[in-house]
Design a protein around this motif. Structure first.
Motif, PDB file in Angstrom:
ATOM      1  N   ARG A  43       1.021  -1.259   0.076  1.00 25.08           N
ATOM      2  CA  ARG A  43       0.115   0.115  -0.055  1.00 25.08           C
ATOM      3  C   ARG A  43       0.772   1.375   0.063  1.00 25.08           C
ATOM      4  N   SER A  44       2.156   1.151   0.450  1.00 31.05           N
ATOM      5  CA  SER A  44       2.896   2.419   0.421  1.00 31.05           C
ATOM      6  C   SER A  44       3.247   2.980  -0.758  1.00 31.05           C
ATOM      7  N   GLU A  45       3.266   2.076  -1.752  1.00 26.72           N
ATOM      8  CA  GLU A  45       3.643   2.504  -3.081  1.00 26.72           C
ATOM      9  C   GLU A  45       2.842   2.527  -4.176  1.00 26.72           C
ATOM     10  N   ASN A  46       1.511   2.410  -3.549  1.00 23.31           N
ATOM     11  CA  ASN A  46       0.191   2.089  -4.466  1.00 23.31           C
ATOM     12  C   ASN A  46      -0.495   3.437  -4.612  1.00 23.31           C
ATOM     13  N   ALA A  47      -0.419   3.948  -5.834  1.00 21.48           N
ATOM     14  CA  ALA A  47      -0.915   5.586  -6.170  1.00 21.48           C
ATOM     15  C   ALA A  47      -2.158   5.308  -5.879  1.00 21.48           C
ATOM     16  N   GLU A  48      -2.867   4.388  -6.606  1.00 20.23           N
ATOM     17  CA  GLU A  48      -4.496   4.355  -6.555  1.00 20.23           C
ATOM     18  C   GLU A  48      -4.980   4.213  -4.997  1.00 20.23           C
ATOM     19  N   TYR A  49      -4.179   3.415  -4.198  1.00 20.33           N
ATOM     20  CA  TYR A  49      -4.700   3.092  -2.819  1.00 20.33           C
ATOM     21  C   TYR A  49      -4.498   4.544  -2.378  1.00 20.33           C
ATOM     22  N   ILE A  50      -3.541   5.376  -2.168  1.00 24.86           N
ATOM     23  CA  ILE A  50      -3.197   6.567  -1.834  1.00 24.86           C
ATOM     24  C   ILE A  50      -4.210   7.657  -2.047  1.00 24.86           C
ATOM     25  N   TYR A  51      -4.582   7.643  -3.510  1.00 26.24           N
ATOM     26  CA  TYR A  51      -5.204   8.591  -3.990  1.00 26.24           C
ATOM     27  C   TYR A  51      -6.974   8.525  -3.378  1.00 26.24           C
ATOM     28  N   ARG A  52      -7.248   7.284  -3.301  1.00 29.84           N
ATOM     29  CA  ARG A  52      -8.509   6.869  -3.101  1.00 29.84           C
ATOM     30  C   ARG A  52      -8.627   6.852  -1.350  1.00 29.84           C
ATOM     31  N   LYS A  53      -7.852   6.839  -0.620  1.00 30.93           N
ATOM     32  CA  LYS A  53      -7.852   7.017   0.850  1.00 30.93           C
ATOM     33  C   LYS A  53      -8.019   8.584   0.869  1.00 30.93           C
ATOM     34  N   LYS A  54      -7.218   9.311   0.342  1.00 29.88           N
ATOM     35  CA  LYS A  54      -7.322  10.777   0.483  1.00 29.88           C
ATOM     36  C   LYS A  54      -8.567  11.248  -0.038  1.00 29.88           C
ATOM     37  N   GLN A  55      -9.216  10.765  -1.132  1.00 25.52           N
ATOM     38  CA  GLN A  55     -10.661  11.234  -1.558  1.00 25.52           C
ATOM     39  C   GLN A  55     -11.867  10.579  -0.553  1.00 25.52           C
ATOM     40  N   LEU A  56     -11.580   9.503   0.186  1.00 26.20           N
ATOM     41  CA  LEU A  56     -12.408   9.167   1.226  1.00 26.20           C
ATOM     42  C   LEU A  56     -12.299   9.965   2.338  1.00 26.20           C
ATOM     43  N   ARG A  57     -11.388  10.550   2.868  1.00 21.46           N
ATOM     44  CA  ARG A  57     -11.102  11.621   3.893  1.00 21.46           C
ATOM     45  C   ARG A  57     -11.781  12.908   3.306  1.00 21.46           C
ATOM     46  N   GLU A  58     -11.572  13.363   2.407  1.00 18.77           N
ATOM     47  CA  GLU A  58     -12.215  14.644   1.772  1.00 18.77           C
ATOM     48  C   GLU A  58     -13.720  14.386   1.823  1.00 18.77           C
ATOM     49  N   MET A  59     -13.930  13.244   1.250  1.00 22.70           N
ATOM     50  CA  MET A  59     -15.523  12.897   1.518  1.00 22.70           C
ATOM     51  C   MET A  59     -16.305  12.925   2.756  1.00 22.70           C
ATOM     52  N   ASP A  60     -15.532  12.050   3.766  1.00 18.09           N
ATOM     53  CA  ASP A  60     -15.929  11.975   5.101  1.00 18.09           C
ATOM     54  C   ASP A  60     -16.022  13.452   5.671  1.00 18.09           C
ATOM     55  N   ARG A  61     -15.195  14.249   5.465  1.00 13.15           N
ATOM     56  CA  ARG A  61     -15.105  15.595   6.206  1.00 13.15           C
ATOM     57  C   ARG A  61     -16.272  16.404   5.479  1.00 13.15           C
ATOM     58  N   ARG A  62     -16.518  16.399   4.245  1.00  9.98           N
ATOM     59  CA  ARG A  62     -17.932  17.059   3.632  1.00  9.98           C
ATOM     60  C   ARG A  62     -19.118  16.320   4.106  1.00  9.98           C
ATOM     61  N   ILE A  63     -19.226  14.928   4.334  1.00 11.13           N
ATOM     62  CA  ILE A  63     -20.231  14.309   5.036  1.00 11.13           C
ATOM     63  C   ILE A  63     -20.616  14.960   6.370  1.00 11.13           C
ATOM     64  N   ARG A  64     -19.506  15.049   7.173  1.00  8.43           N
ATOM     65  CA  ARG A  64     -19.711  15.355   8.454  1.00  8.43           C
ATOM     66  C   ARG A  64     -20.043  17.110   8.474  1.00  8.43           C
ATOM     67  N   TYR A  65     -19.568  17.773   7.627  1.00  6.35           N
ATOM     68  CA  TYR A  65     -20.082  19.208   7.465  1.00  6.35           C
ATOM     69  C   TYR A  65     -21.637  19.295   7.393  1.00  6.35           C
ATOM     70  N   LEU A  66     -21.895  18.659   6.225  1.00 10.44           N
ATOM     71  CA  LEU A  66     -23.374  18.594   5.770  1.00 10.44           C
ATOM     72  C   LEU A  66     -24.336  17.970   6.915  1.00 10.44           C
ATOM     73  N   GLN A  67     -23.890  16.955   7.525  1.00  9.64           N
ATOM     74  CA  GLN A  67     -24.737  16.304   8.462  1.00  9.64           C
ATOM     75  C   GLN A  67     -24.900  17.468   9.604  1.00  9.64           C
ATOM     76  N   LYS A  68     -23.781  18.184  10.135  1.00  6.86           N
ATOM     77  CA  LYS A  68     -24.014  19.310  11.093  1.00  6.86           C
ATOM     78  C   LYS A  68     -24.801  20.284  10.648  1.00  6.86           C
ATOM     79  N   ARG A  69     -24.356  20.712   9.308  1.00  4.05           N
ATOM     80  CA  ARG A  69     -25.327  21.985   8.745  1.00  4.05           C
ATOM     81  C   ARG A  69     -26.766  21.568   8.759  1.00  4.05           C
ATOM     82  N   THR A  70     -27.209  20.407   8.267  1.00  4.14           N
ATOM     83  CA  THR A  70     -28.482  20.333   7.759  1.00  4.14           C
ATOM     84  C   THR A  70     -29.145  19.964   9.228  1.00  4.14           C
ATOM     85  N   ALA A  71     -28.705  19.617  10.175  1.00  2.00           N
ATOM     86  CA  ALA A  71     -29.112  19.489  11.501  1.00  2.00           C
ATOM     87  C   ALA A  71     -29.395  20.991  12.182  1.00  2.00           C
TER      88      ALA A  71
END
Length: 161
Positions: A43-71
Motif C-alpha cells: 500500500r505504501s507505493e500504491n498510487a491508486e490506494y493513496i489517492y482513494r484514501k485521500k478522496q475518502l477523507r475529503e468525502m467524509d469531511r464533507r459528509i460530517r459538515y453536511l450532517q452538522k449543517r443540515t441538523a
C-alpha cells in the motif's frame, strides 16, 4: 463572526440531496475502489490506494459538515409580511453611483455560491440592505473603500431564482 443558520427551501433541498448522494452512492464506490487497490499488495507505493484514501477523507469531511449543517439549518419557508423591505430571500436591484445595475438575492451562507447573483445574508452588503426599502440609499464599507448603492427594486419572486 458566527454564520447564520438561515437557508431557503431550495438550498436546504440541495444540501440534503448532496448528503444523500455522497453517503449512498459516492462513498460506497470509493470504499470499493480502496478495497480493490489494497488487494494489489504494498500500500505504501500504491498510487491508486493513496489517492482513494485521500478522496475518502475529503468525502467524509464533507459528509460530517453536511450532517452538522443540515441538523442546524433553519429553513425559511414563508415570505415576510412586509415585502416592501429587504429581508432574507429578497431579490434586490441595486444601482451604483456610476449607473451600473446589480441584481442580488439574499440567501444563506451555505448557498451563496450556487449562483453568481446570490449573496450571503452574513455579507457586509446584505447586512447593509436589511430592512431598507425601495429608493433608499445604502452605504457599504468594503475592503476597497466605501461604496454607495441605490435600491431600485425589491421582489420576492421565486421565478428570478
Amino acid at each position: 463572526m458566527k454564520r447564520s443558520n438561515l437557508i431557503t427551501e431550495a438550498g436546504a433541498t440541495r444540501l440534503r440531496n448532496e448528503l444523500a448522494d455522497l453517503w449512498k452512492n459516492k462513498r460506497p464506490e470509493v470504499t470499493r475502489a480502496i478495497t480493490a487497490a489494497a488487494a494489489e499488495g504494498d500500500r505504501s507505493e500504491n498510487a491508486e490506494y493513496i489517492y482513494r484514501k485521500k478522496q475518502l477523507r475529503e468525502m467524509d469531511r464533507r459528509i460530517r459538515y453536511l450532517q452538522k449543517r443540515t441538523a442546524e439549518m433553519q429553513v425559511v419557508e414563508h415570505l415576510p409580511p412586509n415585502q416592501t423591505q429587504v429581508f432574507f430571500g429578497a431579490w434586490v436591484e441595486l444601482e451604483d453611483e456610476e449607473g451600473n445595475l446589480f441584481n442580488h438575492r439574499l440567501v444563506g451562507s451555505d448557498e451563496f455560491d450556487y449562483k453568481p447573483e446570490y449573496i450571503s445574508i452574513d455579507s457586509p452588503l446584505a447586512r447593509a440592505l436589511l430592512k431598507k426599502q425601495q429608493d433608499d440609499e445604502v452605504s457599504v464599507k468594503l475592503p476597497g473603500g466605501e461604496k454607495i448603492y441605490y435600491i431600485n427594486r425589491i421582489t420576492y419572486d421565486e421565478q428570478n431564482s
